[in-house]
Design a protein around this motif. Structure first.
Motif, PDB file in Angstrom:
ATOM      1  N   ASP A 227      31.170 -68.564 -13.481  1.00 14.29           N
ATOM      2  CA  ASP A 227      32.352 -67.871 -12.436  1.00 14.29           C
ATOM      3  C   ASP A 227      32.816 -68.802 -11.141  1.00 14.29           C
ATOM      4  O   ASP A 227      33.827 -68.279 -10.593  1.00 14.29           O
ATOM      5  CB  ASP A 227      31.735 -66.450 -12.052  1.00 14.29           C
ATOM      6  N   ILE A 228      31.850 -69.360 -10.803  1.00 12.13           N
ATOM      7  CA  ILE A 228      32.157 -70.556  -9.772  1.00 12.13           C
ATOM      8  C   ILE A 228      33.521 -71.306  -9.983  1.00 12.13           C
ATOM      9  O   ILE A 228      34.383 -71.244  -9.463  1.00 12.13           O
ATOM     10  CB  ILE A 228      31.083 -71.363  -9.585  1.00 12.13           C
TER      11      ILE A 228
ATOM     12  N   LYS B 269      36.598 -68.440 -10.873  1.00  9.60           N
ATOM     13  CA  LYS B 269      36.931 -67.478  -9.800  1.00  9.60           C
ATOM     14  C   LYS B 269      36.724 -68.140  -8.467  1.00  9.60           C
ATOM     15  O   LYS B 269      37.769 -67.981  -7.603  1.00  9.60           O
ATOM     16  CB  LYS B 269      36.196 -66.271 -10.164  1.00  9.60           C
ATOM     17  N   ILE B 270      35.901 -68.895  -8.019  1.00 11.69           N
ATOM     18  CA  ILE B 270      35.965 -69.313  -6.570  1.00 11.69           C
ATOM     19  C   ILE B 270      36.599 -70.569  -6.326  1.00 11.69           C
ATOM     20  O   ILE B 270      37.274 -70.665  -5.626  1.00 11.69           O
ATOM     21  CB  ILE B 270      34.246 -69.441  -6.307  1.00 11.69           C
TER      22      ILE B 270
END
Lengths: 518, 518
Positions: free
Chosen positions: A59-60, A63-64
């Motif tokens: 998810d890094i 999404k980040i």
């Protein structure tokens, strides 16, 4: 997460960080996400059951990272730099592991003692006068704060208290009595904090936090936006005339807009003219430009701080290779802080603190707890050595000179607004070709406010940031809309600053052409 | 340090952290170093040339670790816990790498947006009333602060400004005029911040920072040191009588001394009795004990916050598995902060902030810059899941009950001072066997001040900490010297709490024997 899982996760994180850093130059410096981009991508409630690290780490990326503004990009030329380096990351890793909210010495002696030694190392590295060393006879010393804004808030509040308590005591009132409290309360509303109009907004905010009046002193382009002794005297006399009490002043060592350096010697001389003015707390905000003191050729500036300066602040997390947060605050007299910020209830008492032999840094700052930030400073200073730190700062200054020369080389299009210094160039796009334009050449001539030039410069600025090839900042000073360019992070290089100039040049020609055709 | 060197150094750091964590239970919890131990071991000046990582890392073992107080030790039972976990360290690694002093949305949208979502996740996890969600109609929301002390300072200053500006406006004065400024200045000195005598010292310090008066309200052992509505009413009437203006109150949800929980419902009812009292800002300090809200059986407490509470604070860095700093501050109305903390100079303007669509967290706190602290919260919540977090908090409560039962089992030696709760037991050593001792049994009987018991308890406490097998805290409340024991970090286990009781028991017998023989 057990230690085996942590090892795997941490190795994967390290690979991800290395890859991320290696790819930064190829990334867009400004993200393209829209406000609110993240929430729809994240479950609306926290998970009930544990998730594995690979799921989290994925998810890094997804999404980040798309929402990160790349402060480490060589195309980041906005605000001031905020650099992170590998040894600094190692410092954060150990700091997290040693997790101790070291509000007093006993709660981790190493945390407090390394901070004191590192503050002394940095005072030496910056050639600050000895009065700021923890070993000085005058009881000076340094403390790590989160940012220049809490540093100025902390010293302004200490200055407020120093002033009103000194006054109440001089009137024979006894601390702890109702009359004393009432008098202190009556004195505070008369206090006025000062700075030039070019000081960072954190001084105005600190006055708001401290609950005292604040006056900004106008400065002029003629003096390159530096505050002069005469301008200060004029303000002090005006306040005296109104029965108000100036008690604090922030002086700029590298203002945010243009890296102006206030005329320290002149100002300190003015402050000696009247007994009441001598009581004014003098704070030097060198948040960014103070880093230049690490290079021998700039150290003469700090000689002015040997007498009459109460506090000095520089952020290592801007231009000195340590990641945010690492704001160094030095005071001439630690009791100016501890006399007013020390509240010690029973549960914080211990034989070491009572003995007075140790420093309890909670009494030097607003928060009680503190992180172990001295480690990353230690790691960076040893990994780079002073020689490496000097080279780094000099590189930023050289890149700034290169850029300023490029701007000057196109005097037909641009004019420089203030003298380029410490790697920062402030300029605007000329509008002389337009009917009402009255932009003038830069050769010693003061740039005048010009609505057309403002409009063209603003459009150039907005177009560039919207396209996102480079990230720059605009500002307004002395009624002039200007663009600021500074490229001084670790990945900065000549090729990028030249490319940036090309982009600015192309965009300026495009916008000017469009305006001409209107 | 290039990426290859970083990989090696980071791998070595990870091994060192794992080994360090594995060995913690075998380490002395309190270091044996003397004040000033570190300076002679470190060169007096920074190095001129770069040093290699192995040289630096060797110094961590040799010089830093001997000076670390082991907050992660299962023998750490002092203050409140401050836990670090593996996923939290991963969060710090990424946070350092993404280094962006995200003072506004544009300066890293991911940093701001993940913070907003995580604050909402935690509000749900703690079953806070909906008014504290960022999506609430009343414009509530949360922000990560460094510590409970800057959280309370921030809201107290906002409360001060809300009160005086509302008053000045109600008198028909116009903002921006001299008369308005003068009136605001005249109003501030009348303001009084309040808390019970059991509130953390950070409330008194915040009042000092805010420059307003502060009054502490006495509470009694009869009410287990909780503030009651009647006690508050009495203080408010007294202040009204003196022409002073109470404007802020901190209510304890788990006081530092004894985890007292103020009588929220009663107090909020009293605050509705007069229009002026309704304007008082109510802040709940749940720094440690608020973590218990994650367990369903405690969530009923938060129902009281649905009406009349302006702000709520809990530190994840105490009892919720995230390393320092991670202090969660929720407000009912974000404009209470942003109306008074927003100072926006030209260089901070950007289309996103101007649109009002985004949050600029710099206007929710004292410092301008901020670290990306939401990452470690995200990693911890996902790694543990709510189920893991609940189990962790319940374990701490159970260990506390075990310890309290052990203390109760030796009513001949000890007496419990306040009702054990949230893992904390507060007790003293009895001195009834001594001539003047008047210690009484704990069965429903209030413990009375007793000089002999104070002296014996103090000696037991000091002997234990000097020996360093366990680390505990003492305190004084209601005139009673007491020992506090709380064991709730990640390595806490029943075997350690039982051993701690054995140490306390043995030392109490030793000290009492010595005193008897005198």
């Amino acid at each position: 997460m057990d230690s085996e899982q942590f090892r795997d996760a941490a190795h994967a994180t390290i690979e991800d960080i290395i890859t991320y850093f290696n790819n930064i130059p190829n990334q867009r410096v400004l993200p393209t996400v829209e406000p609110g981009y993240l929430r729809p991508q994240i479950p609306s409630s926290p998970p009930e059951s544990p998730e594995s690290w690979p799921a989290i780490q994925a998810d890094i990326d997804a999404k980040i990272k798309p929402g990160i503004t790349q402060w480490q990009s060589p195309n980041f030329m906005a605000f001031f730099p905020a650099t992170v380096t590998y040894p600094s990351i190692l410092g954060e890793m150990y700091s997290a592991a040693f997790n101790a909210p070291a509000f007093n010495w006993l709660c981790s002696p190493a945390c407090t003692e390394l901070e004191t030694v590192m503050m002394d190392w940095m005072a030496q590295a910056l050639a600050l006068p000895n009065c700021f060393l923890s070993t000085s006879e005058n009881k000076g010393g340094g403390v790590i704060q989160m940012s220049a804004s809490d540093a100025v808030a902390t010293v302004m509040i200490a200055a407020r208290e120093r002033r009103v308590h000194a006054q109440a005591k001089s009137e024979g009132l006894k601390e702890g009595t109702e009359a004393y409290e009432d008098r202190v309360m009556d004195l505070r509303p008369k206090l006025v904090a000062l700075s030039s109009s070019q000081a960072h907004s954190s001084t105005a905010k600190a006055a708001l936090l401290a609950g005292t009046r604040y006056r900004s002193i106008a400065v002029s382009l003629e003096n390159d936006m530096a505050l002069t002794g005469a301008e200060l005297r004029c303000m002090l006399e005006e306040l005296d005339g109104k029965g108000l009490t100036p008690y604090f002043i922030t002086l700029c060592f590298g203002s945010t807009n243009s890296c102006a350096v206030d005329r320290f010697a002149e100002i300190l001389a003015v402050l000696k003219e009247k007994p009441a003015w001598r009581q004014i707390w003098v704070h030097i905000d060198a948040a960014y430009a103070g880093a230049a003191l690490i290079a021998d050729e700039w150290q003469y500036i700090a000689q002015d701080f040997a007498d009459g300066v109460d506090s000095f602040n520089v952020n290592m997390h801007k231009w000195l290779l340590v990641n945010f947060d690492a704001s160094l605050l030095y005071v001439r007299n630690r009791h100016d802080l501890t006399d007013f910020l020390d509240i010690t209830p029973a549960y914080l008492r211990n034989p070491f603190s009572e003995s007075g032999q140790v420093i309890d840094y909670r009494n030097w700052s607003i928060p009680l707890g503190r992180r172990f930030r001295a480690l990353k400073i230690w790691f960076v200073m040893r990994s780079y050595g002073l020689s490496g730190m000097k080279s780094f700062v000099r590189k930023g200054i050289t890149l700034g000179e290169t850029f300023a020369d490029l701007v000057r080389s196109r005097g037909d299009l641009f004019e420089i607004v203030t003298k380029p210094v410490f790697g920062l160039t402030v300029f605007r796009v000329k509008a002389a070709h337009l009917a009402n334009g009255n932009g003038v050449d830069v050769n010693g001539v003061i740039v005048k406010p010009d609505e057309k030039a403002d409009a063209v410069t603003k459009e150039v600025y907005e177009t560039i940031n919207a396209r996102g090839e480079i990230f720059i900042t605009s500002t307004v000073m002395a009624g002039i809309y200007a663009i600021r360019v500074v490229s001084a992070n670790e990945r900065a290089e000549e090729q990028y600053i030249k490319r940036a100039f090309e982009i600015i040049l192309r965009t300026a020609e495009e916008v000017r052409g469009k305006w001409k055709g209107l």
